[in-house]
Structures are given as structure tokens and as C-alpha cells.
Design an enzyme around this catalytic site. Structure first.
Site, PDB file in Angstrom:
ATOM      1  N   ASP A 185      -1.234  -7.267   0.818  1.00  0.00           N
ATOM      2  CA  ASP A 185      -1.236  -5.868  -0.114  1.00  0.00           C
ATOM      3  C   ASP A 185       0.191  -6.078  -0.820  1.00  0.00           C
ATOM      4  O   ASP A 185       1.101  -5.879  -0.347  1.00  0.00           O
ATOM      5  CB  ASP A 185      -1.167  -4.571   0.648  1.00  0.00           C
ATOM      6  CG  ASP A 185      -1.525  -3.238   0.058  1.00  0.00           C
ATOM      7  OD1 ASP A 185      -1.406  -3.321  -1.060  1.00  0.00           O
ATOM      8  OD2 ASP A 185      -1.153  -2.346   0.706  1.00  0.00           O
ATOM      9  N   MET A 213       2.340  -6.734   3.959  1.00  0.00           N
ATOM     10  CA  MET A 213       2.940  -6.078   2.636  1.00  0.00           C
ATOM     11  C   MET A 213       3.533  -7.209   1.810  1.00  0.00           C
ATOM     12  O   MET A 213       4.562  -8.160   2.580  1.00  0.00           O
ATOM     13  CB  MET A 213       3.984  -5.041   2.919  1.00  0.00           C
ATOM     14  CG  MET A 213       3.459  -3.864   3.486  1.00  0.00           C
ATOM     15  SD  MET A 213       2.260  -2.725   2.332  1.00  0.00           S
ATOM     16  CE  MET A 213       3.076  -3.173   0.536  1.00  0.00           C
ATOM     17  N   MET A 223       1.348   8.107   1.263  1.00  0.00           N
ATOM     18  CA  MET A 223       2.731   7.980   1.293  1.00  0.00           C
ATOM     19  C   MET A 223       3.384   9.234   1.564  1.00  0.00           C
ATOM     20  O   MET A 223       2.943  10.303   0.643  1.00  0.00           O
ATOM     21  CB  MET A 223       3.355   7.439  -0.263  1.00  0.00           C
ATOM     22  CG  MET A 223       2.584   6.016  -0.395  1.00  0.00           C
ATOM     23  SD  MET A 223       3.285   5.435  -2.065  1.00  0.00           S
ATOM     24  CE  MET A 223       2.708   3.912  -2.185  1.00  0.00           C
ATOM     25  N   MET A 241       1.457   5.025   4.727  1.00  0.00           N
ATOM     26  CA  MET A 241       2.910   4.769   4.830  1.00  0.00           C
ATOM     27  C   MET A 241       3.652   6.124   5.159  1.00  0.00           C
ATOM     28  O   MET A 241       4.157   6.550   4.381  1.00  0.00           O
ATOM     29  CB  MET A 241       3.282   4.228   3.430  1.00  0.00           C
ATOM     30  CG  MET A 241       2.700   2.693   3.334  1.00  0.00           C
ATOM     31  SD  MET A 241       2.444   2.365   1.593  1.00  0.00           S
ATOM     32  CE  MET A 241       0.870   2.979   1.158  1.00  0.00           C
ATOM     33  N   SER A 284      -6.867  -0.733  -5.086  1.00  0.00           N
ATOM     34  CA  SER A 284      -6.006   0.171  -4.467  1.00  0.00           C
ATOM     35  C   SER A 284      -6.253   1.604  -5.389  1.00  0.00           C
ATOM     36  O   SER A 284      -5.788   1.338  -6.613  1.00  0.00           O
ATOM     37  CB  SER A 284      -4.530  -0.066  -4.461  1.00  0.00           C
ATOM     38  OG  SER A 284      -3.800   1.146  -4.231  1.00  0.00           O
ATOM     39  N   HIS A 308      -4.293   3.073   4.187  1.00  0.00           N
ATOM     40  CA  HIS A 308      -2.895   2.580   4.720  1.00  0.00           C
ATOM     41  C   HIS A 308      -2.103   3.873   4.590  1.00  0.00           C
ATOM     42  O   HIS A 308      -1.601   4.297   3.770  1.00  0.00           O
ATOM     43  CB  HIS A 308      -2.632   1.453   3.389  1.00  0.00           C
ATOM     44  CG  HIS A 308      -1.546   0.834   3.523  1.00  0.00           C
ATOM     45  ND1 HIS A 308      -0.841   0.458   2.585  1.00  0.00           N
ATOM     46  CD2 HIS A 308      -0.478   0.794   4.479  1.00  0.00           C
ATOM     47  CE1 HIS A 308       0.336  -0.424   3.003  1.00  0.00           C
ATOM     48  NE2 HIS A 308       0.542   0.229   4.099  1.00  0.00           N
ATOM     49  N   HIS A 320      -9.178   0.918  -1.017  1.00  0.00           N
ATOM     50  CA  HIS A 320      -7.867   1.105  -0.334  1.00  0.00           C
ATOM     51  C   HIS A 320      -7.317   2.446  -0.891  1.00  0.00           C
ATOM     52  O   HIS A 320      -6.920   2.480  -1.954  1.00  0.00           O
ATOM     53  CB  HIS A 320      -7.204  -0.167  -0.849  1.00  0.00           C
ATOM     54  CG  HIS A 320      -5.796  -0.534  -0.184  1.00  0.00           C
ATOM     55  ND1 HIS A 320      -5.637  -0.806   1.226  1.00  0.00           N
ATOM     56  CD2 HIS A 320      -4.367  -0.128  -0.305  1.00  0.00           C
ATOM     57  CE1 HIS A 320      -4.548  -0.868   1.663  1.00  0.00           C
ATOM     58  NE2 HIS A 320      -3.716  -0.366   0.601  1.00  0.00           N
ATOM     59  N   ASP A 362      -3.927   4.461  -0.268  1.00  0.00           N
ATOM     60  CA  ASP A 362      -2.645   4.557   0.061  1.00  0.00           C
ATOM     61  C   ASP A 362      -1.840   5.994   0.330  1.00  0.00           C
ATOM     62  O   ASP A 362      -1.639   6.720  -0.719  1.00  0.00           O
ATOM     63  CB  ASP A 362      -1.597   3.919  -1.003  1.00  0.00           C
ATOM     64  CG  ASP A 362      -1.717   2.508  -1.023  1.00  0.00           C
ATOM     65  OD1 ASP A 362      -1.766   1.688  -0.015  1.00  0.00           O
ATOM     66  OD2 ASP A 362      -2.239   1.860  -2.238  1.00  0.00           O
TER      67      ASP A 362
HETATM   68  C1  DX5 Z   1       2.185  -0.304  -2.042  1.00  0.00           C
HETATM   69  C2  DX5 Z   1       0.915  -0.157  -1.633  1.00  0.00           C
HETATM   70  C3  DX5 Z   1      -0.152  -0.775  -2.232  1.00  0.00           C
HETATM   71  C4  DX5 Z   1      -0.090  -0.639  -3.803  1.00  0.00           C
HETATM   72  C5  DX5 Z   1      -0.723  -2.022  -4.333  1.00  0.00           C
HETATM   73  O1  DX5 Z   1       3.172   0.411  -1.114  1.00  0.00           O
HETATM   74  O2  DX5 Z   1       0.676  -0.205  -0.223  1.00  0.00           O
HETATM   75  O3  DX5 Z   1      -1.427  -0.857  -1.823  1.00  0.00           O
HETATM   76  O4  DX5 Z   1      -1.135   0.144  -4.447  1.00  0.00           O
HETATM   77  O5  DX5 Z   1      -0.302  -2.016  -5.653  1.00  0.00           O
HETATM   78  P1  DX5 Z   1      -0.311  -3.466  -6.883  1.00  0.00           P
HETATM   79  O6  DX5 Z   1      -1.438  -4.151  -6.445  1.00  0.00           O
HETATM   80  O7  DX5 Z   1      -0.098  -2.826  -7.998  1.00  0.00           O
HETATM   81  O8  DX5 Z   1       0.968  -4.131  -6.120  1.00  0.00           O
HETATM   82 ZN    ZN Z   2      -1.548  -0.426   0.427  1.00  0.00          ZN
END
Ligand code: DX5
Ligand code: ZN
Length: 218
Positions: free
Chosen positions: A175, A137, A37, A68, A8, A66, A33, A35
Site C-alpha cells: 500500500d 506500507m 484516518m 489508521m 483506494s 485499513h 480499499h 482508508d
Molecule cells: C496511505 C493510504 C493508502 C493510499 C494509497 O496512507 O493507506 O491506501 O490511499 O494511495 P497512493 O496509491 O496514491 O499512494
Molecule cells: Zn491504505
């Protein structure tokens, strides 16, 4: 079967994104990956299109995006244009999930569904055949570096059974809080893709850490 590894980028050094991406190119990582947000679906804001496009310029591996964000259906085409190869939306974020999955596939991207820790995999019974991937998750979304939620193992088992019973080809991606200690059991239960953020980027030797995750076995 070896797992697919998706480090990630959220946990990488944003001031040195080019070298972080080049490190991932050299590594045994399968996907990057990404993320996204929005500060509404989750209580945090990460980054958006310009950063994704910058990553795309250097990345030599597929981008596993991903989302969010609330109402992800408003931005699917833009994420595809910014370089997404897989687009995963949260079950909890989109009212017409079936339509959103079709919308993603129409762009040529693979379509994934993400479930928060509290969301039962049984809710996917009627849509599992339409998904290329299900992201479970294993922490509450919003932040890297959180503690792995143990109930995830049980969810993987139920999801695997559902996938088999419906003849679905969906991959199972895990994840949140993934590390070398929980990887073997995750794979034994049926995980196909492991996302790892802080475990990779906080390690002394990320290349080696990715190689170790890649060779984890159940
Ligand atoms: C959290 C993200 C994850 C995050 C994982 O909301 O979706 O992808 O980056 O990070 P670690 O591996 O540090 O939990
Ligand atoms: Zn993620």
C-alpha cells in the site's frame, strides 16, 4: 497467479462517490480499499462510518478497510457493521495485537496487520499465524500520492520467508505509491494484493489502468 487489485477510494472524487464506486464495480478490481484516518495515528483525517455505509450501498465487491487510527479495538464491531470484509489494524496502534486480531475474527471479518515503513516484519514472528493478511506500507501512512519506498522489496522477501517458515496463510498487501512500473517486482518478491490510489484515479482511463495492474506479471 494474478494479483488482487484494491483501488483506494481515498483518491476518488468524493463529490461523485456513487459513480466512482460503480466504475469500480465494472472494473477488474477485486476489492475496494477504504482508508480510515483519525488525525492522531496519522496527520490527516479521511472519512468515517456514514461515508463507508454510503459506499457499501453501491459496492459489489469486498471492502478492505485499513484503519489508521489509535486504539482501533474500540471500533472493530462498528466497522464490521458498516460493511468491512477485511479489517486491518496497525501493529503500532494497538497494545494487545493478538487480542485485537481475535476480536476482528469474532465479527466474521478477515484480520490484517499493517506495518509502517520503519517497522520490521520480524516483529510478526509470534502472531503471523493469526493474521489473514499483512499490509506493508510502502509510504508513510496519511496521504495518497506519495513516492514509493524502495526498501519495501526487501521487506516483502523477509515477510514471505516468515510466512512460509511458520506455515501461515497470510496474504501480502502493498500500500502506497504502487504503479505499473513497480508492480512486476512487487509480485516477483511475493506480493499478493496491490493497493493503488492516485495511479488509478488520476489516470485518463481508470478502468484500463486497473486492467493493466491486474495483468502485471513478474
Ligand atoms: C496511505 C493510504 C493508502 C493510499 C494509497 O496512507 O493507506 O491506501 O490511499 O494511495 P497512493 O496509491 O496514491 O499512494
Ligand atoms: Zn491504505
Amino acid at each position: 497467479m494474478k494479483p488482487l487489485i484494491a483501488p483506494s477510494v481515498l483518491a476518488s472524487d468524493f463529490a461523485n462517490l456513487q459513480s466512482e464506486v460503480e466504475m469500480l464495480n465494472k472494473s477488474q478490481a477485486d476489492w475496494l480499499h477504504i482508508d480510515i484516518m483519525d488525525g492522531r495515528f496519522v496527520p490527516n483525517i479521511s472519512f468515517g462510518f456514514p461515508v463507508m455505509e454510503a459506499i457499501r450501498r453501491y459496492a459489489q465487491k469486498p471492502m478492505d478497510v485499513h484503519l489508521m487510527i489509535v486504539e482501533p479495538e474500540q471500533y472493530i464491531e462498528q466497522f464490521r457493521a458498516a460493511g468491512a470484509d477485511t479489517i486491518t489494524v496497525h501493529f503500532e496502534s494497538t497494545t494487545h495485537l493478538h487480542r485485537t486480531l481475535q476480536q476482528i475474527k469474532a465479527t466474521g471479518a478477515k484480520a490484517g496487520i499493517a506495518l509502517n515503513p520503519h517497522t520490521s516484519v520480524h516483529l510478526l514472528e509470534d502472531v503471523i499465524v493469526d493474521a489473514d493478511m499483512v499490509l506493508l506500507m510502502s509510504v508513510n501512512p496519511g496521504f495518497g500520492g506519495q513516492k514509493f519506498i524502495e526498501n519495501t522489496y526487501r521487506k516483502i522477501e523477509s515477510l514471505k520467508n516468515l510466512i512460509i517458515s511458520r506455515n501461515s496463510k497470510a496474504l501480502i498487501e502493498i500500500d502506497g505509491g504502487v504503479n505499473q512500473d513497480n508492480a512486476p517486482l512487487l509480485l516477483e518478491k511475493g506480493a499478493d494484493v496491490l493497493v493503488a490510489g492516485s495511479f488509478v484515479f488520476s489516470s485518463a482511463d481508470p478502468l484500463q489502468t486497473i486492467a493493466d495492474l491486474k495483468s502485471s506479471s513478474n
